[in-house]
Every structure is written in C-alpha cells, then in structure tokens.
Enzyme design. Structure first.
Site, PDB file in Angstrom:
ATOM      1  CB  CYS A  47      26.224  41.762  59.597  1.00 42.57           C
ATOM      2  SG  CYS A  47      25.613  40.260  60.385  1.00 42.57           S
ATOM      3  CB  CYS A 117      31.940  38.539  45.426  1.00 42.65           C
ATOM      4  SG  CYS A 117      31.113  38.347  47.009  1.00 42.65           S
ATOM      5  CB  VAL A1086      32.634  48.265  29.214  1.00 44.43           C
ATOM      6  CG1 VAL A1086      31.420  48.564  28.381  1.00 44.43           C
ATOM      7  CG2 VAL A1086      33.014  49.465  30.080  1.00 44.43           C
ATOM      8  CD  GLU A1266      26.345  49.102  34.878  1.00 48.19           C
ATOM      9  OE1 GLU A1266      26.224  50.069  35.622  1.00 48.19           O
ATOM     10  OE2 GLU A1266      26.791  49.190  33.712  1.00 48.19           O
TER      11      GLU A1266
HETATM   12  S1  FES Z   1      27.720  37.694  48.329  1.00 45.53           S
HETATM   13 FE1  FES Z   1      27.237  35.729  47.590  1.00 45.53          FE
HETATM   14  S2  FES Z   1      28.637  35.470  45.984  1.00 45.53           S
HETATM   15 FE2  FES Z   1      28.973  37.539  46.608  1.00 45.53          FE
HETATM   16  S1  FES Z   2      25.767  36.783  60.847  1.00 48.62           S
HETATM   17 FE1  FES Z   2      27.689  36.769  61.751  1.00 48.62          FE
HETATM   18  S2  FES Z   2      28.786  38.115  60.521  1.00 48.62           S
HETATM   19 FE2  FES Z   2      26.784  38.334  59.775  1.00 48.62          FE
END
Ligand code: FES
Ligand code: FES
Ligand SMILES: Cc1cc2nc3c(=O)[nH]c(=O)nc-3n(C[C@H](O)[C@H](O)[C@H](O)COP(=O)(O)OP(=O)(O)OC[C@H]3O[C@@H](n4cnc5c(N)ncnc54)[C@H](O)[C@@H]3O)c2cc1C
Length: 1335
Positions: A47, A117, A1086, A1266
């Site tokens: 961010c 992820c 799927v 989902e």
């Molecule tokens: S943002 Fe935490 S595992 Fe994807």
């Molecule tokens: S807190 Fe630093 S990139 Fe989001």
C-alpha cells in the site's frame, strides 16, 4: 551552524551485512531500497501508506547509555533510509531461508496453513519475529496485538493465529469442539455425533514443530555498538537530490538548526510527514532528525506527573504508562488509563513503534486519538529554542493552532508532562472507527470533569472532539456554562444541547457520515455521564446511587479478544496407502517459500537489461471528450523515454474495453496515456506533466440515474416459474421492499503487475503477469501488436491474490505495457501503486433490488417478484454474466413456487465492475434473505422457522428446471443447529437482551445452496502436460493458475495418487501459454477440479503406457520402470484434457442445466452490538459445509474461512465512496477497511459434513473457492437481529430495512433513540454531499 556540502556515509546493517551508502538520498524509503537496490524482494509493497503491514521489517538499535539493544517492527514503506544510520535491519530473508535454515516462525506458519497467496506472509513473519525478539514467551494478547497492523485478504487469519499460538505463554483451548473433547487432548480422532464417521480435528501437528533456537538469530553487530558509542558527538548530514537530512547530536545544535531552518520538519517516525510525501508528493528541502538527543528520550516522574521525551514512540509510551498504572494509586492514573485505552487500538504495532509522541502532538491530525486526552488532562509541553525554554499547555487553543498558544517555528518540543489525575477527577476517552483496530477514528473524544471535593458539583469540565473539523475541537463554551451544576440528568440534557450547538458539522463535511458523527458527539457524552456516575458511586457508595442495570449496559466497549477455532473434517479411509496424499491436509506447495519471502511475484523478478518503468495518466473526468493530449513537458523530464497513447497501438486497442482511451473518456481513472522512463520516479514525474484538455459531457453515475436514462449494458434478463399473479392472489399477505448494497474492492495484496520483455527474434514477446487468465493476456497483447498468438508467451508463476479481480483487467495492463515495449523496443515493467490500482479497476457490482413477496400466515412464501439492478460501470466486462447469475441464483435455498426475477446491468460512468468471488450470488443471496426476514417479521415467526418452511426439500427443480437433491442442505442445517447449540444460545441471547438496554446480542443461522461453475460447457475445459524425466522426477503443468487457493498443491496430490509416487518426486514450475494452450480463466470454484481432471488424464495415460513394464517387473522401483520405458522408446510425456462438465442455459425457454452441481452449507453467527456507537463484536460462528470428499482439508477449510471473512467484509465493513463527480474517494487501506485480525469471530468453527459424495467432480470432491463467502451474511443477519431487539425495546417499527454494508454508522443510526432524535437533520438537495450513493 554551517551545513557542510559533503554528505556523510550512511552506515547500517541489513541481515548481518554492512551497507555503506555514500550518496544516501533522504527521500529514499527503506522498502524501495531493499527491493530495488539490495534485491531483497521478500519485503513486499502492499500500500505504501503504512496500512497493510506487507512491508514489515525489524529495526534494532543500540542505546549506548542504557547499554541495551532495542528491537521493533516497522513499516519500511514509511521509513527513510537516512533514519537508519547505526541501525540493524532484519528482513524476512534474514530470519531464515530455504537455502540456509528455516526459522521456526516461518515453518510453523507454513505448516499451519497460514499462507494462501503468500503475499502478506513475510510481513506476518516479521511482526511476530520482532515480538519474539522482545518477548521470548509472549501472551496471546501480545501476539494478537503484534498482528494488528498486518492485513491478509486470503486466510481469514485463523490459521495465522493458530501457528503462533504455539509460541504463547498460555495454551488455548477451543472448549467447544462439539464432541465433548478438548482440542488440547492430544488425541485427534473423534467420532461425529450424527454419522459415526471417523472425523479429524486439527490441520497440523504441533509436535512436529522444531523448537526455537536462539543461536539462529543474528547478533547485533558489535561494530554498530562501537559506532553508537563513538558517534555520540558527531552530527550527520545527508544531501539528496532535493532534500538535506541533518541529524544533530545535542539539543543546542538542534535548536541552532531549527532557528536557521524554521520550516524544516523534525522527522522522528515519519508516519505523518512521510504519509504526506507519499500521498501528496510533498517534499522538504531540509529535514531535521532529532532522535539522538538524550533530552528528547527522557522518562522521569515528578511531583506533578510523568515527563516523557517527545521522541519516545507510542509503543514506549504505552509500556511506560502500563508500568505507571500498575505501580501508582488508581486515582493518580486516570489520564494514563484513558491514554492506554487508545494506545491499544491506535494503528498497528509497526506504526506505534515508529510514531513519536512529539510528532503525534505537533502534526495534530483532526482524528489523532491522544491529543484530546492529553489536552483535557492538562498536559504541558516543555519547549526549547535558541531563546531559552518555556512551557505551554497542550490545550484546545494549541490544538486549534491559535498563534498565541502554538509552538513557534524555531521551537521544538523537548518533552511532555502528563500530569497525575486527582481524586475527584474523572477522565474518559472515546473513539469510534470503521474497524476496531488499525483504523483512524471517525470521531474521538477526551472528556474530564473535576468536582468540588466530596460532591458532584462541577468545578472544571473539558470536552474535546476529534474527527469533526479540520482540527480537534473543544466544547469550551458549553463546558463553561455547566460549571457549578450538579452531575445529574438535567445537566446531561443541557450538555447535549449545548454541545450540539457549539460543535457544528456542516452537511457537506469531508468524510461524510454527518448525522452519525453528530450522534456520536452526544452518545459519547452520555457514556461519559454514566461512567462518572458509576465512578461517584464507587467512591462514595453511601452518597450516590448505584447505576440501574439498564444504564450499566451503556458502559464498556466491545473488545474482540483472542480468537479460537476448531476445524473438523472426515479422515481418509483407514485402508488408504500412507503414501497417497489425497484427502490429507498437505501444506501449500509454496508455503515455506511464502514464509521465507523466497516466493517470487511479478515485481520481485529482477530487472532485465534496459528495462523501463511505466506510469499512467488517467482521466480526471467521468465523461468527457479528449480535446488534446500535450506530452511535451513530460518528454523534457530527465529519464523519460517516451509517452505512449492509443495512436501507438499497431493493432486492436483492447476488446470490449479500450486499453488507451481514444477520443473520449468514460470514467475517472481510465488510462489515457503511459509514460515510460528509466526509473519509476521519473515516469511518475513525467505522467504528472502530461496535460489533457477535456470537454465535459454529462455523466451517469448511479443506478437510479441509469434507470432514468435507460442506460443498460445488456437487455433485461429474466426468469419466471409458476404463475406469479395467481400466487399473489392466493397469498394471505403481500409485502414490498428494497435493498441497496454497496460494491467491494478486491484488495488483493499484490497489486496488478506486469513485466513485458520483447525478444530479439520474430517480434516474440514474453509477458510475465499477475493474472487469472493467461490466454486472454496472450490474445489481447497479440491483437494489440498485430501479431499471431504464437508470438506471445505469457507466464504466471503465482498471483498474490485475485478473487476475480485479475480475470479481465490484467490483459489491459499487459496491452498498455506491451505497446510501450513494442514502441521503445525495450522491456517494460508496470506495477501499479495501490491507489492507482483501486482507482482504475472496478470491483464487485453495487446492487439495488426491489421485492414484492406474497406469503401465508404460517410463513410459506407463495409468490415473489424480484427486480434486480447492478451498477456495471462504463463497459460490459463481466456484467452480463453477473446479472444472469443473480437471476439464476437468487432463490438460494428456498423453493418459491411462483417466482419472477428480472435483472438489468446498468451502464454508468464509473470504472467497469468485474468478477468477484461469488459472482453475483453474494448480492442475490442477501436480497432473498432480506425477504425471508421481512416475512418472518410480518408473521412474527422465528426466522429459522420461516427458513425451514421455505427451504427446498428432497429432489427438486430450480427456477430454471435443473434437478438437484436438497438432502445435504438439510444435513448441514441440522448439523449446524446442533453444533452451534442454536436454540440454547438463542435463548441466552434473548435473556441477555432483556438485561442490557444499550448492548444487544443477535444470532442468525443462514442456509446456502451454492451453484458451482459456469452455465456453459466451454468454460470448464482444461488441459495439462505431464513429463516424466529419465531420473523419475515428474513435471506437472496445467492451464490453471495459482492464486493462493492451493491449486498446485492439489495437482501434485493428484499426480502422486495417479502415478503412485511420493509428492517429493513431483514438481510444478509455472503456468504458461507455451506449455498448455487456451486455458480458461481460473475462477468459478472449478479451476482446481477441471485442471485436476486434465492432470489425472495425463497421468493415467502415462500409467497405462508403463503397464507392460510394470507387468514385467512388478516389484521394480519407479525409477527402474522409467529407465526401462525410456530404453524401450516409450514416450514419457503426455497431455491431458478435460472437455468440461456439460452445462447450458437457454434464456428463451428459461431452462437449462446451468451448473454442474450444487454445494450446500449453513452458518450460524452470534454478535453483540453497542447501540450507542454502532460497534459490533463477532462472538461466534459455526459453519457446516458439504465439502464431500476433500482432496486437501487444510486448503478447503482455508478457502471456507478466508471466503467467509471476505464476506464479513462485504456485508459489515467495506464501503466504497464516490464523489458527486464520480471519482472514487477510497483508494487505500487508510480509507477502505477490509477485515483485520480483530474482525474474526472469537470462536470460529468449521465442520466438513462427513459421508457425503459428489459423483461429478474428481474423487468425489467439491469446489470450495467461493461458497463460504455468502455465509458471511450470517453476521449481517445476526447484527440485524440485535438491532431488531434494540428497536423492539424502544418501541420502534420492526419492518425496517438495513442496507449493506452494515457499518458502525448504519447500526448506530438504526438503533434510534433519544440521541439520534436530538441531532439536527439536513434536507437532501439543499447541499452538495461529500459522497453519493451509487447503488
Ligand atoms: S494476503 Fe495473506 S495469504 Fe494472501
Ligand atoms: S504498510 Fe507498507 S506497504 Fe503497506
Ligand atoms: C497507517 C497509520 C495509521 C495511523 N493510525 C492512527 C490512529 O489510529 N490514531 C491516531 O491517533 N493516529 C494514527 N496515526 C497517526 C500517527 O499517530 C501520527 O502520524 C504519529 O504520531 C506522528 O508521529 P511521527 O513521529 O511519525 O511524526 P513525524 O511524521 O516524524 O513528524 C510529524 C510532525 O511533527 C513535528 N515534530 C515531531 N517531533 C517534534 C518535536 N519534538 N518538536 C516539534 N515538532 C515535532 C514534525 O516537524 C512534523 O511536522 C496513524 C498513522 C499512520 C501512518
């Protein structure tokens, strides 16, 4: 003091290695330095504003006076490298790595399935690492609080907490496993009460965890200790391109500098100055860094109170105050306790460890939390300048910036005296934010009253509010008028009236929520009034009455506590080979790499030779003609190589959506042109210099506008079942109503990123991109460059979260970059910053629905007529499919015999909305459940009864005539009623509500029929390619994409079963259009199962080819067979293919086999709300999901929990705001709140329904991606239940509608009471609101 021209050497350590920077630029922030200069890409950008924690590192410093080493977590995105002189930085790479040794923190996180992820994972590791370096055995509270500042969009946090529980002082027990056993009993196999099947709890085995090994940690570099001692007397100067950084060593020097550079900020944490620089491009020619000045770190106690150095950070302040509170008599610490209340929730631990007390006081943000309390507590600022020392009061006039009460430009705050409170003092602190933790206050307040000793006569009163105006405001006049009055109800009434007159919030105030904010002014006042009354009673029990039970319920705030969870799933068959991993909770294939930061995402790919960076220029108008684009100034910016527009696209400029705007813009944020330069800073600087001239056209922004102008993306879609008119005629009653629902940002932690590398031959191009749809990227790039698809190689290793948001949009970003690469002949990197990603891309469709429902007095719904609208934004994207799915899925679990549904996708001038987990069902489901609640309210029947009466039973047909069996729906329902102990808890909730006027609990149980997959066969096709190499190792490739959902892990499990070899033999490298062509997008729940069928097919082909060899040598090893096969010229490579589930939908006949199969689930949630503020707490959720045979229960439960929490976000937290001109106002984690660790239910239990099967999907599994999302609505309806209880008690109508999201504002305003009645209301139309409703 002269400022030498020569820069000092900046010396610090990173992961034990010395870094010497001779040209340190004060504007350079650690995150970018680590990633781009030191090539340490484990620290992530999420961010850039300190709000997500992805960039967390640990900073260690040595205090030569105390001879102590301090460690603290920090957001590297806000940390100037110049502040690091003499510090040791530890990044995730320094904690542990696969190449050297994995750290227990990393290993436990991976083994407990705490990453999906993986993009947030290094930040999580670092937050806990910093905690453990300070507290070897922390409490659970400390662990949770260490993670306050870390966001995860995938996991739902439960497994992250689980993995760190093992480090905690106290072991926690779930207590409600539902089996009568405790999770701390090491016995893991238990029997399901209902089915008798062998079920399993716990997804990892803590006994396997290696212990902590202190020798693994870096020791603090002795050289830095020496430096700290030696350099005490040398000031440091770093000259950058635009900024000079000066770090003096003593106060005298600082004061001379401040006299010389009165405008220079004193940067300590840089969390205020840095934020302005990052967000508004501000910069300062001189920066003073006063952290080495001993006076500014003083901590001492005097007769009057504690003196705290201005450079002390807020975490230190918290620790000092906690100690004071534990040691001093209570009556002296009331200010400290009030401050501590906010210090627990203010920001995250990283910001608390960076931000200084002085910086907090001086930057005076309107919603900064500590200032109102410091002010009512009569804190004193000890100032110094060249002219001498003086003290001023930190009072309302200082906070308002009045010249006579302010510090002078040449002055600095050296320290702050925070006084002790007195016996007859009462001090309270209040704050309400959109989220309980790590969120700026909407309104905060500090209030204090001093009574004449032993009486309740007001001698002194101060009330300050933050979050209302541009500075903290004081109700000074009101307070003056109340002096001398008794502390009673009449005083309260008068105080409320006076405050509302004095503290004025105009209707078009920045930040909106005007009526809510006004209500909080008096709600806080009321709570203060009661807290004081309660305090008086406690001090003088014989003189003052005890508060009534009703009033007592207004005291106390809702705190989330330490979450605990249970996960129960069916064990594999006892006869299954131990080597066969299918059905077992195998760790994510990339889990360890996520935790060590070694997993590579697009922007982690190292720069390639000649690479350019790209920044885009976007439309500032919602609807306008482009008259001209003037790039001349941009081209003059040093480093800018070119400016690329639609005219540079040799082929097709996008498909449905233009990549580069041509002659018109149709939304704010649309890409008009791109600037490519040698560095990102230069590209951004160039982009700012491009001048666009527009001619305004009338925009359409809202669904209401679109309906008025007949502005639709597609024709009406509709479906009709039974005879609706007849149905309404036979109904006992008919009700009508509406539901408005906001959209949702995907907020994947990895922003959209692409790297395009032109090859030297045949105009080939490699495209590395974060996408769910590699084929679409390939097609669009090829057509934009006028090439055949066979020249474009698209590669995806993994995606840092997508949730539907990376199906269509990445192709456009790839085209933008590819056209630039084609024009310049150089590689181009395009990684969007968070605010740009949120500005440019759309999200979930905002929804508006109208219903008319006919029902019988016994609760049976006989007929329903639904009209649904979604705000599709400016192009078609997936809007047609989304509205179709809304129509097909709106019945949810209910059999409505006579049903008509009509749907429209509205075309507006907003960024085009797109696919999002659940794809229309979260909107449709909430809509039909709203109807159920309306029927229950009207009939007076319990909600669960109305649900049961109307739920599908046995074998049924959907509204589009697809047959399904509702047996598992009922099994889930009954299991959930049982596991959640619904009826008993409902009775307890009711009892609680009779005793608590100002707090209410609510409980709701929601059933779900989720249709998995797509309504056309073609979407379900999949391919795979499996190679066996001569050494016996296997490489698996398929057309699906790893988004965090664990697709590759399951593929390896499948290949392992099919080829009967251990997982360790099998590898997955990347998804690429060169290996498996024409893959469909990975979506619709799927993605895994269809690709699994293709992998299975390939493996079975290979297994069959090996058959003669196996037959000849049945006792041979796998390696022998492979060797022999190769000798016999048997091909050891096979493609696998799955043609797809047969599905179809005929919109003319309104019939179809639209979905391959259905998935059932039920969730029961309980909440508590605070009627005075609108805050709520998620107490408990039980989910029963018909997962059938789970290929990997850890992954499937992870999907359920993650989706559920995302649903909780949609329905209760996440709010997107647009200006009346159509510009999105919520562009980062500071303004847009996704669920954080504080939002998960305190008890969170997931049960996979045992003994259920699905003949359609591989190994009888079901797609879990989902479905859990919609179950988040159980929290919405539990809150509604609580609000209804409050309204009932207040005698208000119960047929009220609550729109989504059910934010603190909506909850508070629905609990109408004497305070909401008091506030002035504004007439719509007479003012320009800050934001508009687009749904
Ligand atoms: S943002 Fe935490 S595992 Fe994807
Ligand atoms: S807190 Fe630093 S990139 Fe989001
Ligand atoms: C992500 C995020 C979340 C946040 N959440 C909250 C929250 O929930 N509640 C809340 O209250 N606040 C919150 N904040 C704000 C935070 O409290 C302030 O930014 C912080 O306290 C400022 O301190 P600093 O040391 O970083 O200031 P800096 O940015 O270093 O400096 C800020 C200003 O103070 C001046 N200054 C600093 N020290 C002195 C001194 N000794 N004498 C004179 N002038 C001085 C500087 O000249 C500068 O103008 C949040 C900030 C961020 C980035």
């Amino acid at each position: 003091m002269a400022c030498p021209q020569q820069s000092d050497e900046l010396v610090f350590f990173v992961n034990g290695r010395k870094v010497i920077e001779r040209q340190a630029d004060p504007e350079e922030l650690l995150l970018y330095y680590l990633r781009k200069k030191l090539r340490l890409s484990g620290t992530k950008y999420g961010c850039g504003v300190g709000g997500c924690g992805a960039c967390t590192v640990m900073i260690s410093t040595y205090d030569p006076v105390a001879k102590q080493i301090h460690h603290h977590p920090a957001n590297s995105c806000l940390l100037p490298i110049c502040s690091l002189h003499g510090a040791a930085v530890t990044t995730v790479e320094g904690v542990g790595s696969i190449k050297t040794r994995i750290h227990p923190i990393q290993e436990r996180l991976a083994k407990c399935h705490g990453s999906q992820c993986g993009f947030c994972t290094p930040g999580m590791v670092m937050s806990i690492y910093a905690l453990l370096r300070n507290h070897a055995v922390p409490s659970m509270e400390q662990i949770i609080s260490a993670l306050d500042g870390n966001l995860c969009r995938c996991t739902g946090y439960r497994p992250i907490i689980d993995s760190y529980t093992s480090f905690a002082r106290e072991a926690t027990c779930c207590k409600l496993r539902g089996t009568g056993q405790c999770c701390l009993d090491q016995e893991e196999c238990v029997c399901s009460s209902s089915t008798g099947a062998q079920i399993h709890s716990g997804l990892c085995n803590p006994e396997e965890f290696p212990p902590m090994d202190p020798t693994q940690e870096f020791i603090f570099p002795p050289e830095l200790m020496r430096m700290a001692q030696e350099q005490q007397r040398t000031s440091l100067i770093f000259h950058g391109k635009r900024t000079t950084w000066i770090s003096p060593t003593n106060l005298k020097e600082l004061l001379e500098l401040k006299a010389k550079y009165p405008k220079a900020p004193l940067v300590v944490g840089n969390t205020s100055v840095g934020l302005k620089n990052n967000c508004h491009g501000a910069y300062h020619p001189i920066i003073l860094h006063p952290v080495r000045i001993p006076e500014m770190h003083v901590v001492s106690s005097t007769n009057d109170g504690l003196v705290i150095g201005a450079a002390c950070c807020l975490a230190q302040l918290r620790d000092i105050l906690m100690e004071a509170v534990s040691k001093l008599p209570e009556e002296k610490t009331k200010i400290y306790q009030a401050l501590l209340q906010h210090l627990k929730t203010l920001a995250g631990e990283q910001i608390r460890s960076m931000a200084s007390l002085g910086g907090h006081i001086v930057s005076r943000g309107s919603s900064w939390d500590l200032n109102p309390i410091l002010s009512v507590g009569k804190s004193v600022l000890n100032l110094a300048s060249e002219d001498g020392e003086r003290q001023i009061l930190l009072n309302d006039q200082f906070l308002a910036g009045c010249e006579h009460a302010d510090i002078m430009p040449k002055e600095v705050i050296v320290s702050v005296l925070i006084p002790y409170s007195m016996k007859d003092d009462f001090i309270s602190a209040f704050r309400q934010a959109e989220r309980q933790k790590n969120a700026f206050s909407i309104v905060n307040s500090g209030m204090r009253v001093l009574f004449s000793p032993g009486t309740d006569t007001i001698v002194d009163l101060s009330i300050l509010y933050g979050g209302i105006g541009s500075t903290t405001l004081s109700a000074r006049k009101s307070c003056e008028k109340l002096i001398g009055r008794q502390w009673n109800d009449q005083m309260l009434n008068k105080a409320c009236r006076l405050v509302l007159e004095e503290i004025v919030l105009p209707p078009s105030a920045l930040g909106g929520k005007v009526e809510y904010r006004r209500t909080l002014l008096v709600s806080f006042l009321f709570r203060f009034y009661l807290e004081v009354l309660h305090g008086l009673y406690q001090m003088y029990p014989f003189r003052y009455a005890e508060l009534s039970q009703e009033k007592m319920s207004a005291l106390g705030i809702l705190e989330s506590g330490v979450p605990q969870g249970v996960q129960i799933y069916q064990d594999v068959d006892p006869g299954q080979s131990p080597q066969d991993p299918v059905g077992r909770p195998i760790m994510h294939q990339s889990g360890i790499k996520h935790a060590t930061g070694e997993a590579v995402y697009i922007d982690d790919i190292r720069p390639v030779d000649g690479e350019l960076s790209l920044a885009v220029v976007t439309s500032t108008k919602a609807h306008a003609k482009i008259i001209s684009i003037d790039a001349s100034e941009a081209l003059q910016v040093p480093g800018v190589v070119d400016v690329v527009t639609a005219r540079d696209v040799p082929g097709e400029n996008g498909k449905d959506e233009q990549a580069y705007a041509e002659d018109k813009v149709i939304c704010v944020g649309q890409i008009i042109c791109a600037v490519v330069a040698e560095s990102l800073t230069q590209a951004k600087c160039g982009a700012e210099k491009v001048k666009i001239v527009y001619e305004d056209l009338e925009p359409i922004l809202t669904i209401e506008d679109a309906i008025k102008h007949n502005s639709y993306i597609t024709e009406e879609r509709n479906i009709e079942k039974g005879d609706i008119e007849k149905g309404f005629k036979s109904a006992d009653e008919i009700i009508e109503g509406e539901l408005h629902m906001g959209g949702q940002e995907h907020f994947y932690l990895e922003t959209n990123s692409v790297l395009v590398i032109p090859r030297t031959e045949d105009r080939e191009m490699d495209v590395y991109v974060s996408t769910q749809h590699a084929t679409d990227v390939q097609e669009l790039v090829a057509s934009a460059l006028n090439l055949q698809s066979n020249k474009i190689m698209c590669h995806v290793k993994r995606v840092g979260g997508a949730f539907g948001g990376k199906i269509t949009k990445p192709s456009l970003f790839a085209v933008i970059a590819a056209v630039a690469a084609n024009k310049t002949g150089r590689p181009v990197r395009f990684a969007l910053e968070r605010n740009m990603d949120m500005l440019i891309t759309g999200g979930r469709h905002p929804f508006f629905g109208k219903y008319k429902v006919g029902f019988m007095n016994d609760g049976r719904i006989i007929a329903a007529d639904f009209q649904c609208y979604i705000n599709g934004g400016c192009t078609k994207d997936e809007s047609e499919l989304v509205i179709e799915y809304i129509i097909l899925k709106v019945d949810n679990a209910y059999n409505i015999p006579n049903l008509r549904v009509r749907g429209h996708a509205c075309k507006t001038n907003l960024p085009s909305n797109t696919a999002f987990r659940g794809f229309g069902f979260p909107q449709a489901g909430l809509f039909v459940e709203t109807c159920i609640v309306a029927v229950a309210t009207q009939t007076g029947l319990p909600h669960e009864k109305v649900r049961e009466i109307n739920m599908y039973k046995g074998v049924n047909l959907t509204s589009f005539k697809e047959e399904f069996n509702a047996e598992n729906l009922w099994k889930c329902w009954e299991e959930c009623l049982d596991k959640s102990d619904y009826y008993n808890r409902k009775a307890m909730v009711e009892e609680f509500n009779t005793k608590n006027y100002w707090k209410k609990k609510g409980i709701a149980i929601i059933p779900m029929k989720f249709s998995v997959g797509f309504n056309a066969t073609y979407f379900h096709q999949a391919g795979a390619l499996v190679h066996i190499y001569i050494d016996g190792s296997v490489l698996v490739t398929h057309g699906g994409i790893e988004l965090g959902q664990g697709i590759n892990t399951k593929m390896l499990q499948i290949a392992s079963r099919e080829l009967k070899i251990p997982l360790s033999y099998i590898h997955f490298c990347e998804t690429s259009t060169t290996t498996v062509p024409n893959g469909k997008y990975t979506a619709g729940s799927v993605g895994t199962e269809i690709n699994a069928r293709a992998v299975q097919d390939a493996c079975q082909i290979l297994w069959k080819r090996l058959e003669p060899i196996r037959r000849d040598n049945p006792n041979g090893k796998w390696e022998d067979w492979i060797h022999e096969a190769h000798e016999q010229s048997i091909s050891l490579s096979a493609t696998g293919y799955f043609k797809g589930y047969v599905t179809n939908m005929n919109w003319d006949t309104k019939k179809g086999h639209a979905f391959p199969y259905f998935l059932f689930g039920v969730a029961c949630s309980e909440v508590e709300i605070d009627c005075l503020t609108g805050a709520h707490k998620n107490i408990r959720t039980d989910i029963v999901m018909d997962a059938c045979f789970s290929i990997n229960p850890a992954i499937d439960i992870g999907q359920i929990e993650g989706a559920f929490i995302q649903g909780v976000g949609l329905y209760t937290l996440e709010e997107i705001y647009f200006s009346p001109e159509g510009e999105q106002l919520t562009l980062g984690p500071d303004t847009y709140k996704i669920p954080a660790i504080c939002d998960i239910p305190k008890q969170f239990c997931v049960y996979l329904l045992p003994n259920s099967c699905n003949s359609i999907a591989i190994y009888s599994s079901k797609g879990m991606g989902e479905a859990g999302f919609f179950l988040g609505s159980s929290v919405f309806f539990a809150i509604r239940d609580a609000v209804a209880a409050a309204r009932k008690e207040r005698g208000l109508p119960l047929d009220f509608t609550l729109n989504s999201p059910l934010t603190v504002e909506r909850i508070r305003m629905a609990c109408d009471d004497v305070f909401t009645e008091m506030i002035p209301k504004d007439k719509p139309g007479l003012y320009k609101p800050w934001a508009i409703n687009i749904n």
